[in-house]
Design an enzyme around this catalytic site. Structure first.
Site, PDB file in Angstrom:
ATOM      1  N   SER A 112       0.910  -1.135   0.016  1.00 52.16           N
ATOM      2  CA  SER A 112       0.078  -0.009  -0.150  1.00 52.16           C
ATOM      3  C   SER A 112       1.021   1.305  -0.043  1.00 52.16           C
ATOM      4  CB  SER A 112      -1.121  -0.015   1.064  1.00 52.16           C
ATOM      5  OG  SER A 112      -1.787   0.956   1.228  1.00 52.16           O
ATOM      6  N   HIS A 113       0.868   2.114   1.024  1.00 56.51           N
ATOM      7  CA  HIS A 113       1.243   3.345   1.136  1.00 56.51           C
ATOM      8  C   HIS A 113       2.761   3.272   1.472  1.00 56.51           C
ATOM      9  CE1 HIS A 113      -0.385   2.220   4.717  1.00 56.51           C
ATOM     10  NE2 HIS A 113       0.465   2.945   5.620  1.00 56.51           N
ATOM     11  N   ASP A 276      -2.462   6.239  -3.522  1.00 62.23           N
ATOM     12  CA  ASP A 276      -1.414   5.799  -2.736  1.00 62.23           C
ATOM     13  C   ASP A 276      -0.600   4.545  -3.543  1.00 62.23           C
ATOM     14  OD1 ASP A 276      -3.340   3.976  -2.370  1.00 62.23           O
ATOM     15  OD2 ASP A 276      -2.528   3.305  -0.536  1.00 62.23           O
ATOM     16  N   ASP A 278      -1.131   1.384  -4.091  1.00 63.06           N
ATOM     17  CA  ASP A 278      -2.209   0.532  -4.607  1.00 63.06           C
ATOM     18  C   ASP A 278      -3.450   1.102  -5.027  1.00 63.06           C
ATOM     19  OD1 ASP A 278      -2.667   0.784  -2.142  1.00 63.06           O
ATOM     20  OD2 ASP A 278      -3.635  -1.250  -1.806  1.00 63.06           O
ATOM     21  N   ASP A 280      -5.772   2.717  -3.164  1.00 64.86           N
ATOM     22  CA  ASP A 280      -7.220   2.645  -2.638  1.00 64.86           C
ATOM     23  C   ASP A 280      -7.288   3.914  -1.778  1.00 64.86           C
ATOM     24  OD1 ASP A 280      -5.099   1.862  -0.750  1.00 64.86           O
ATOM     25  OD2 ASP A 280      -6.074  -0.058  -0.372  1.00 64.86           O
ATOM     26  N   ARG A 281      -6.131   4.728  -1.460  1.00 69.55           N
ATOM     27  CA  ARG A 281      -6.500   5.846  -0.510  1.00 69.55           C
ATOM     28  C   ARG A 281      -6.628   6.936  -1.508  1.00 69.55           C
ATOM     29  NH1 ARG A 281      -2.452   5.761   4.633  1.00 69.55           N
ATOM     30  NH2 ARG A 281      -3.022   3.379   5.286  1.00 69.55           N
ATOM     31  N   LYS A 375     -11.471   0.019  -0.202  1.00 66.50           N
ATOM     32  CA  LYS A 375     -11.618   1.674  -0.446  1.00 66.50           C
ATOM     33  C   LYS A 375     -11.007   1.847  -1.909  1.00 66.50           C
ATOM     34  CE  LYS A 375      -7.483   2.309   2.429  1.00 66.50           C
ATOM     35  NZ  LYS A 375      -7.015   0.940   2.891  1.00 66.50           N
TER      36      LYS A 375
HETATM   37  C1  G16 Z   1      -4.830  -0.363   5.514  1.00 64.78           C
HETATM   38  C2  G16 Z   1      -5.934  -0.730   5.705  1.00 64.78           C
HETATM   39  C3  G16 Z   1      -7.116   0.348   6.130  1.00 64.78           C
HETATM   40  C4  G16 Z   1      -6.502   1.087   7.498  1.00 64.78           C
HETATM   41  C5  G16 Z   1      -5.090   1.460   7.129  1.00 64.78           C
HETATM   42  C6  G16 Z   1      -4.428   1.825   8.417  1.00 64.78           C
HETATM   43  O1  G16 Z   1      -4.722   0.669   4.751  1.00 64.78           O
HETATM   44  O2  G16 Z   1      -6.803  -1.126   4.570  1.00 64.78           O
HETATM   45  O3  G16 Z   1      -8.369  -0.134   6.531  1.00 64.78           O
HETATM   46  O4  G16 Z   1      -7.268   1.982   7.897  1.00 64.78           O
HETATM   47  O5  G16 Z   1      -4.392   0.295   6.815  1.00 64.78           O
HETATM   48  O6  G16 Z   1      -3.991   0.885   9.208  1.00 64.78           O
HETATM   49  P1  G16 Z   1      -2.988   1.058  10.456  1.00 64.78           P
HETATM   50  O7  G16 Z   1      -3.678   2.150  11.435  1.00 64.78           O
HETATM   51  O8  G16 Z   1      -3.382  -0.290  11.115  1.00 64.78           O
HETATM   52  O9  G16 Z   1      -1.617   1.251   9.962  1.00 64.78           O
HETATM   53  P2  G16 Z   1      -3.688   0.552   3.296  1.00 64.78           P
HETATM   54  O10 G16 Z   1      -4.180   1.624   2.295  1.00 64.78           O
HETATM   55  O11 G16 Z   1      -2.488   0.536   4.104  1.00 64.78           O
HETATM   56  O12 G16 Z   1      -4.200  -0.680   2.951  1.00 64.78           O
END
Ligand code: G16
Length: 542
Positions: A112-113, A276, A278, A280-281, A375
């Site tokens: 992801s990010h 981000d 992937d 989704d953000r 998302k």
């Molecule tokens: C993932 C989850 C999200 C979550 C985020 C933050 O996002 O898919 O639902 O809100 O992590 O998680 P944490 O606070 O545990 O770091 P992504 O965009 O990283 O896949």
């Protein structure tokens, strides 16, 4: 020929908030990715002959693990895999592809990010047949399997050419390489009034979209520039790179500071956004105004009926617990239910499947709807554009109108990254130990109304998730939430979520840091952040 390879279990393959995320060097150990993928397959049933979707965000190691996953899917008996060309599929596009093709599920390769490159992060997550992240029952089963696994199945076959569309076979399994963008872009056209957005752009509205050298580049270029007529160059950093150009593909004000600077400049475009690693953000910035993700969810919910897909209204709105309560006020005004879930998109899936909610969102820059089960960054951008096109107002005017009607939830998240795990755990344990005695006490002039460790019971299947973050609620509606991130790969990340509600007739134009100053002081007094972490300031404020 199917091969059975002996292996030894690793003890660190517990999926976090969203799949397994580790440094590339951890994933690159012999058998490491294979063990996890086999543990996924061993936790599933009845997939023989069915279809698996495979794709990733293009980061370093993506292509290698896709080849591994294809061979293992064939050896384990899948009938077909659909793979995004070049190994590319954004997370929302993968979710859509699973749904569109009635696939059994999907493997999405992404951290992801988190940053990418040989010394950075990699990840694997499994999505189920509804297109959404595997629920905890499955991720728990996967983790249990990783602890006992002693063999995995693969095949001794040459690499598949990931860059040429069409069908080939690995063993008896069909491998179809597909365009990663078209189906997703077509879905977006069914949801939004592209004609109205196109007309708005043609009449001079200027956009800037920062793809952060991550997966949304090709999607944003196709949709914004090709289908909606935005000027060439609207999409910046639009080529996905294995190391995201050395940047951190997290669309927040720290890592997308160039976009922020552009949007605050005198000749700023009308609308700015970023996504981000992937896809989704989302980050939304109007000319001269940053929209917090929590406010964005509330605003999108309040205005969604202006887009064709949501013209009939919303069934309900869900937000993760640390997300500000701004969306709840919109739900109350619309007379629809509001749900509060733990952090992690996986908790929205059952609510969406049951038709209880239409829109979901999180403070971590995620918003989405029932069109997929993830998302969706570009979806949020397009819903914003649809709303702007119909209302004919600026982002700033729309935000200010919203606060004038619903009040303003001042909000910030303070992140303390890479802190020693022992210190972070001790901080949380000390807070937990004080929860019963806190109500009625006063901290920095704020009186604690209630304090708890958030637990959630899914209304559709009764499953219970405990220890999802410590909530301290004060008289008057202000709130501090303490939580440890489940997506980091080094040490612990402490997240402190701060929220203060100001009614519509109150002062709506404070600087956020000023509005939250008493809460920031209270967080330190309550949790002893400096004593436990050695940090006097957060690394990132979003
Ligand atoms: C993932 C989850 C999200 C979550 C985020 C933050 O996002 O898919 O639902 O809100 O992590 O998680 P944490 O606070 O545990 O770091 P992504 O965009 O990283 O896949």
């Amino acid at each position: 020929m199917i091969q059975t390879v002996e292996t030894i279990a690793f003890d660190d393959q517990k999926p976090g908030t969203s799949g397994l995320r580790k440094k590339v060097r951890v994933f690159a150990q012999p058998h490491y990715a294979q063990n996890f993928i086999q543990s996924v397959f061993d936790s599933l049933s009845d997939f023989a002959g069915k279809t698996l979707v495979i794709g990733g965000d293009g980061r370093y190691f993506n292509r290698d693990v896709i080849q591994v996953a294809i061979r293992m899917a064939a050896a384990n008996g899948f009938g077909a895999v659909l793979v995004g060309r070049g190994g590319i599929l954004s997370t929302p596009a993968a979710s859509h592809m699973i749904r569109l093709h009635h696939a059994y599920g999907g493997l999405i390769l992404s951290a992801s990010h988190n940053p990418g490159g040989p010394d950075e992060d990699f990840g694997i997550k499994y999505n189920i047949g509804n297109g959404g992240p595997a629920p905890e029952a499955i991720t728990d089963a996967i983790f249990a399997r990783t602890k006992t696994i002693d063999r995995y199945l693969t095949m001794d076959t040459p690499d598949v050419d990931l860059d040429r569309d069409g069908d080939t076979r690995v063993g008896t399994m069909r491998v179809r390489i597909v365009d990663p963008v078209t189906d997703y872009a077509d879905l977006m056209e069914t949801l939004f009034d592209f004609g109205a957005i196109r007309a708005m752009i043609a009449s001079g509205t200027r956009l800037s979209f920062d793809a952060m050298h991550a997966v949304t580049g090709p999607y944003a270029t196709e949709i914004l520039e090709c289908r909606l007529g935005a000027a060439p160059g609207t999409v910046v950093n639009g080529t996905p790179l294995p190391d995201f150009g050395g940047h951190h593909p997290d669309p927040n004000l720290v890592h997308a500071h160039e976009l922020h600077a552009r949007m605050m400049a005198p000749d700023a475009p009308d609308f700015g956004a970023a996504s981000d690693g992937d896809g989704d953000r989302n980050l939304i910035i109007g000319r001269d105004i940053f929209v917090t993700p929590s406010d964005s969810l509330a605003l999108l919910a309040a205005n969604a009926h202006l887009a064709p897909a949501y013209a009939k209204g919303l069934a309900g709105i869900a937000r993760s617990m640390p997300t500000s309560q701004a969306a709840d006020r919109v739900a109350a005004a619309l007379g629809i239910p509001a749900y509060e879930t733990p952090t992690g998109w996986k908790f929205f899936g059952t609510l969406l499947d049951a038709g209880l909610v239409t829109l979901c969102g999180e403070e971590s820059a995620g918003t989405g709807s029932d069109h997929v089960r993830e998302k969706d960054g570009l979806w949020a951008v397009l819903l914003w554009l649809n709303i702007l096109a119909v209302r004919g107002q600026s982002v700033a005017d729309i935000v200010h109108d919203h606060w004038a009607r619903h009040g303003r939830n001042y909000y910030a998240r303070h992140d303390y990254e890479g802190v020693p795990t022992a210190g972070a755990d001790a901080l949380m344990a000390a807070l937990r130990a004080r929860l019963v005695t806190l109500p009625g006490t006063t901290v920095e002039g704020l009186t604690v109304a209630t304090a708890d460790d958030f637990a959630y019971t899914d209304p559709t299947d009764g499953s219970v998730s405990r220890n999802q973050g410590i909530r301290i609620l004060f008289d008057g509606g202000s709130r501090i939430v303490f939580r440890l991130s489940g997506t980091g790969t080094e040490g612990a990340t402490l997240r402190v979520y701060l929220e203060r509600y100001e009614p519509a007739d109150g002062t709506l134009d404070h600087a956020v840091a000023d509005a939250l100053a008493p809460l920031i002081a209270a967080a330190e007094a309550l949790a002893g952040i400096t004593a436990h972490t050695g940090r006097t300031e957060p690394d990132v404020i979003t």
